[in-house]
Write a protein that holds these residues in place. Structure first.
Motif, PDB file in Angstrom:
ATOM      1  N   ARG A   1       0.837  -1.215   0.000  1.00  0.00           N
ATOM      2  CA  ARG A   1       0.000   0.000   0.000  1.00  0.00           C
ATOM      3  C   ARG A   1       0.864   1.254   0.000  1.00  0.00           C
ATOM      4  N   GLN A   2       1.963   1.215   0.778  1.00  0.00           N
ATOM      5  CA  GLN A   2       2.849   2.361   0.827  1.00  0.00           C
ATOM      6  C   GLN A   2       3.487   2.606  -0.538  1.00  0.00           C
ATOM      7  N   ALA A   3       3.915   1.531  -1.202  1.00  0.00           N
ATOM      8  CA  ALA A   3       4.492   1.661  -2.543  1.00  0.00           C
ATOM      9  C   ALA A   3       3.442   2.209  -3.516  1.00  0.00           C
ATOM     10  N   GLU A   4       2.207   1.727  -3.396  1.00  0.00           N
ATOM     11  CA  GLU A   4       1.127   2.208  -4.260  1.00  0.00           C
ATOM     12  C   GLU A   4       0.875   3.701  -4.022  1.00  0.00           C
ATOM     13  N   ARG A   5       0.857   4.081  -2.731  1.00  0.00           N
ATOM     14  CA  ARG A   5       0.664   5.502  -2.408  1.00  0.00           C
ATOM     15  C   ARG A   5       1.782   6.356  -2.974  1.00  0.00           C
ATOM     16  N   GLN A   6       3.016   5.854  -2.896  1.00  0.00           N
ATOM     17  CA  GLN A   6       4.138   6.602  -3.449  1.00  0.00           C
ATOM     18  C   GLN A   6       4.014   6.728  -4.963  1.00  0.00           C
ATOM     19  N   ALA A   7       3.581   5.651  -5.617  1.00  0.00           N
ATOM     20  CA  ALA A   7       3.389   5.697  -7.072  1.00  0.00           C
ATOM     21  C   ALA A   7       2.298   6.699  -7.433  1.00  0.00           C
ATOM     22  N   VAL A   8       1.204   6.703  -6.671  1.00  0.00           N
ATOM     23  CA  VAL A   8       0.114   7.651  -6.929  1.00  0.00           C
ATOM     24  C   VAL A   8       0.612   9.076  -6.719  1.00  0.00           C
TER      25      VAL A   8
ATOM     26  N   ALA B   1       2.779  10.064  -9.647  1.00  0.00           N
ATOM     27  CA  ALA B   1       1.939  10.348 -10.822  1.00  0.00           C
ATOM     28  C   ALA B   1       1.244  11.698 -10.662  1.00  0.00           C
ATOM     29  N   ARG B   2       0.757  11.985  -9.463  1.00  0.00           N
ATOM     30  CA  ARG B   2       0.099  13.269  -9.193  1.00  0.00           C
ATOM     31  C   ARG B   2       1.067  14.425  -9.411  1.00  0.00           C
ATOM     32  N   GLU B   3       2.291  14.248  -8.939  1.00  0.00           N
ATOM     33  CA  GLU B   3       3.311  15.289  -9.105  1.00  0.00           C
ATOM     34  C   GLU B   3       3.640  15.489 -10.589  1.00  0.00           C
ATOM     35  N   GLU B   4       3.730  14.396 -11.336  1.00  0.00           N
ATOM     36  CA  GLU B   4       3.988  14.507 -12.782  1.00  0.00           C
ATOM     37  C   GLU B   4       2.857  15.253 -13.480  1.00  0.00           C
ATOM     38  N   ARG B   5       1.612  14.943 -13.094  1.00  0.00           N
ATOM     39  CA  ARG B   5       0.471  15.650 -13.698  1.00  0.00           C
ATOM     40  C   ARG B   5       0.509  17.135 -13.348  1.00  0.00           C
ATOM     41  N   ARG B   6       0.886  17.452 -12.100  1.00  0.00           N
ATOM     42  CA  ARG B   6       0.968  18.856 -11.681  1.00  0.00           C
ATOM     43  C   ARG B   6       2.040  19.581 -12.493  1.00  0.00           C
ATOM     44  N   ILE B   7       3.185  18.939 -12.673  1.00  0.00           N
ATOM     45  CA  ILE B   7       4.261  19.553 -13.456  1.00  0.00           C
ATOM     46  C   ILE B   7       3.813  19.763 -14.901  1.00  0.00           C
ATOM     47  N   GLU B   8       3.109  18.777 -15.452  1.00  0.00           N
ATOM     48  CA  GLU B   8       2.600  18.901 -16.829  1.00  0.00           C
ATOM     49  C   GLU B   8       1.606  20.053 -16.935  1.00  0.00           C
ATOM     50  N   ARG B   9       0.710  20.180 -15.941  1.00  0.00           N
ATOM     51  CA  ARG B   9      -0.257  21.292 -15.948  1.00  0.00           C
ATOM     52  C   ARG B   9       0.469  22.639 -15.882  1.00  0.00           C
ATOM     53  N   GLU B  10       1.485  22.720 -15.045  1.00  0.00           N
ATOM     54  CA  GLU B  10       2.242  23.970 -14.953  1.00  0.00           C
ATOM     55  C   GLU B  10       2.949  24.279 -16.264  1.00  0.00           C
ATOM     56  N   ARG B  11       3.491  23.242 -16.916  1.00  0.00           N
ATOM     57  CA  ARG B  11       4.168  23.457 -18.198  1.00  0.00           C
ATOM     58  C   ARG B  11       3.173  23.958 -19.243  1.00  0.00           C
TER      59      ARG B  11
END
Length: 126
Positions: free
Chosen positions: A41-48, A51-61
């Motif tokens: 679960r911890q690994a899954e949370r880290q992956a999520v 992914a959330r951080e990547e989406r945020r960076i993409e939105r900012e770009r």
């Protein structure tokens, strides 16, 4: 009677201690049993989270690109407006110069006509 009461008290105390020990042991066993799933679960949370951080960076770009594009379009519009204003001012200035030159030509033609009439009148008189 006093001893019986103390025995009951010690029995209750030992039962409470045994229950606490059993709860603690059950908690430790459950924690050890749940450790692999907890890690998953911890690994899954880290992956999520990644992914959330990547989406945020993409939105900012995307926002940055949109803002840059809007600024470029605004600069182009301003340049077009400035060019149109310059062209209009030049056209107005050219029209003014044309009008002034026509007025000067008309004035020169009137003077030439007046001088011709004057010369004709003097020629007739003299």
């Amino acid at each position: 009677m006093r001893n019986i009461r103390n025995n009951e008290l010690t029995d209750r105390r030992s039962a409470a201690n045994d229950a606490k020990a059993a709860l603690l042991q059950a908690y430790r066993a459950a924690k050890e049993a749940a450790e692999p799933t907890q890690l998953a679960r911890q690994a899954e949370r880290q992956a999520v989270a990644a992914a959330r951080e990547e989406r945020r960076i993409e939105r900012e770009r995307v926002k940055t690109e949109e803002r840059d594009r809007a600024q470029a379009e605004a600069a182009e519009r301003e340049a077009a407006i400035a060019a149109a204003a310059t062209a209009e001012a030049e056209a107005r200035e050219a029209a003014d110069k044309n009008r002034i030159s026509r007025v000067i030509e008309d004035e020169a033609a009137r003077k030439a006509e007046r001088d011709r009439r004057y010369a004709n009148r003097k020629a007739r008189q003299g």
